[in-house]
Design an enzyme around this catalytic site. Structure first.
Site, PDB file in Angstrom:
ATOM      1  N   GLN A 103      -2.416   1.758   9.818  1.00 32.27           N
ATOM      2  CA  GLN A 103      -0.370   2.351   9.643  1.00 32.27           C
ATOM      3  C   GLN A 103       0.039   2.911  10.018  1.00 32.27           C
ATOM      4  OE1 GLN A 103      -3.510   2.760   8.004  1.00 32.27           O
ATOM      5  NE2 GLN A 103      -3.694   2.096   5.744  1.00 32.27           N
TER       6      GLN A 103
ATOM      7  N   ASN B   5      -5.812  12.783   0.689  1.00 30.90           N
ATOM      8  CA  ASN B   5      -4.607  11.539   1.312  1.00 30.90           C
ATOM      9  C   ASN B   5      -5.283  10.464   2.850  1.00 30.90           C
ATOM     10  OD1 ASN B   5      -1.908  11.038   2.368  1.00 30.90           O
ATOM     11  ND2 ASN B   5      -1.835  11.280   3.982  1.00 30.90           N
ATOM     12  N   LYS B   6      -4.782  10.043   3.050  1.00 31.66           N
ATOM     13  CA  LYS B   6      -5.372   9.034   4.325  1.00 31.66           C
ATOM     14  C   LYS B   6      -6.472   9.214   5.123  1.00 31.66           C
ATOM     15  CE  LYS B   6      -5.162   5.815   4.898  1.00 31.66           C
ATOM     16  NZ  LYS B   6      -6.046   4.541   3.928  1.00 31.66           N
TER      17      LYS B   6
ATOM     18  N   ARG C   6       0.826  -1.121  -0.147  1.00 33.36           N
ATOM     19  CA  ARG C   6       0.075  -0.510   0.507  1.00 33.36           C
ATOM     20  C   ARG C   6       1.066   1.329  -0.122  1.00 33.36           C
ATOM     21  NH1 ARG C   6       1.761   1.957   3.952  1.00 33.36           N
ATOM     22  NH2 ARG C   6       0.429   4.065   3.949  1.00 33.36           N
ATOM     23  N   GLY C   7       0.019   2.500  -0.147  1.00 34.74           N
ATOM     24  CA  GLY C   7       0.930   3.579  -0.028  1.00 34.74           C
ATOM     25  C   GLY C   7       0.861   3.958  -1.713  1.00 34.74           C
ATOM     26  N   ALA C   8       0.803   5.231  -2.337  1.00 35.35           N
ATOM     27  CA  ALA C   8       0.499   5.857  -3.441  1.00 35.35           C
ATOM     28  C   ALA C   8       1.731   5.651  -3.897  1.00 35.35           C
ATOM     29  CB  ALA C   8       1.095   7.176  -3.473  1.00 35.35           C
TER      30      ALA C   8
ATOM     31  N   ASP D 100      -1.881  10.933  -1.829  1.00 39.43           N
ATOM     32  CA  ASP D 100      -1.948   9.836  -2.700  1.00 39.43           C
ATOM     33  C   ASP D 100      -2.966  10.836  -4.603  1.00 39.43           C
ATOM     34  OD1 ASP D 100      -2.534   8.993  -0.110  1.00 39.43           O
ATOM     35  OD2 ASP D 100      -2.454   7.524  -1.651  1.00 39.43           O
TER      36      ASP D 100
ATOM     37  N   ARG E  72      -7.474  -0.524  -6.386  1.00 38.92           N
ATOM     38  CA  ARG E  72      -7.752   0.820  -5.882  1.00 38.92           C
ATOM     39  C   ARG E  72      -7.395   2.065  -6.804  1.00 38.92           C
ATOM     40  NH1 ARG E  72      -4.168   1.004  -0.892  1.00 38.92           N
ATOM     41  NH2 ARG E  72      -6.274   1.803   0.475  1.00 38.92           N
TER      42      ARG E  72
END
Ligand code: MRU
Length: 335
Positions: free
Chosen positions: A190, A240-241, A48-50, A231, A85
């Site tokens: 996270q 973003n998150k 995960r993570g852009a 993101d 995603r």
């Protein structure tokens, strides 16, 4: 020490990635030998993570070329992969970069070589880009700064080094004393599982807080800067998150600088926020915690994985090309 988050195994032609769902309890490397298992790993947040998703997209195309019988098979795999995603622009960017090379190839054999070459290039670029972001961003940090962050925009969200945490790493490498305040980042944690873990691995001081403590730590001036990842940066703000927007509003209220550290591959300035799909994740992520039921099973749940923060709340974007206010960014785009 953590290996690279994602890499290609040249002997077996499979993708190797750190399984992020097992951290911090276990460090295990997962192998994906076909696109379906990669898509499953992405959906289950094993990777995960852009920026890491961008590289996974490119390696995924390479994987598809190894398993395909025709160019149509590769096109089909790429379509499925790029939407695994939807919010981070990097995944579709990585897929399309590798697909450009596939489409220019005259045979599947050539496509294999080209897609893999592009994916490996992206992986190296990621590390170099993060180092640059760190170099620029470190100048914004002063000795004894306490930096609030959310989610994980560190090496585990990239191939290595990290974006927001890369800025912290670079400042620490320059001899500055920096402490990170990490929001735990419900519902998938996270912040507590990954950010706390990777900073401790590097000996960087970190204090874990719940997301709901962020206002109080700002009010008490326990943090002096906020740095988050992104993101997708669009023309009116960035995604973003979930929880990032709340931090930005709070930072504005408390007059605390709010920075976004992101590679230019996360910028999609042709789009406005209304055009971007926000991933809505499973209700079970709120009803269960590590397999234990923590809510009534029949309660209605809303679980957006990301939120949107308008540009007016951002002090500056830290990129590999320098530091830009939102106005400067839009001006650059117009040129
Ligand atoms: O749902 P995740 O864990 O993929 O969300 C990640 C984030 O929101 C990060 O902050 C973002 O991808 C930037 S990572 C350098």
């Amino acid at each position: 020490m953590l290996p690279r988050t994602i890499e290609w195994d040249d002997e077996r032609n499979v993708i190797k990635m750190v399984d992020q769902t097992l951290l911090p309890a276990r460090l295990e490397v997962l192998e994906c030998g076909d696109v379906d298992s990669l898509i499953k790993a992405i959906k289950e947040m094993k990777i995960r993570g852009a920026p890491a998703l961008g590289v996974a997209g490119a390696f995924g195309v390479a994987l598809a070329t190894f398993n395909a019988n025709s160019f149509e098979d590769v096109e089909e795999a790429a379509r499925k992969l790029s939407t695994a995603r939807p919010t981070a622009v990097n995944l579709s960017y990585g897929v399309s970069r590798a697909m450009q090379r596939v489409r220019a190839a005259k045979s599947l054999e050539e496509a294999r070589r080209a897609a893999l070459e592009e994916a490996k290039k992206m992986a190296e670029e990621d590390v170099a880009t993060n180092r640059k972001i760190g170099e620029y961003g470190a100048n914004l940090l002063e000795d004894d700064d306490n930096v609030l962050t959310i989610c994980n925009a560190g090496k585990l969200a990239c191939v290595d080094y990290g974006t927001a945490l890369g800025v912290v790493r670079a400042a620490v490498e320059k001899g500055k004393r920096i402490r990170v305040f990490a929001c735990e980042t419900r519902p998938l944690n996270q912040g507590s599982r990954l950010t706390a873990f990777e900073l401790l691995e590097d000996g960087i001081p970190v204090t874990l807080i719940t997301d709901s403590m962020s206002g109080f730590v700002m009010q008490r001036r326990l943090v002096s800067k906020v740095i988050v990842g992104a993101d997708r940066v669009v023309s009116d703000g960035f995604f973003n998150k979930i929880g990032t927007y709340s931090l930005a509003v709070l930072a504005k209220h408390h007059n605390i600088p709010f920075y976004v550290a992101a590679p230019l591959s996360s910028f999609d300035l042709e789009k406005r926020s209304g055009e971007v799909e926000i991933e809505i994740r499973s209700a079970d992520e709120l009803k269960f915690f590590c397999g234990v039921q923590i809510a009534p099973l029949d309660v209605d749940v809303y679980n957006p994985a990301f939120d949107f923060t308008p540009h007016e709340l951002v002090t500056a974007f830290i990129t590999e090309k320098g530091i830009f206010t939102p106005e400067e960014l839009l001006e650059l785009k117009r040129r």
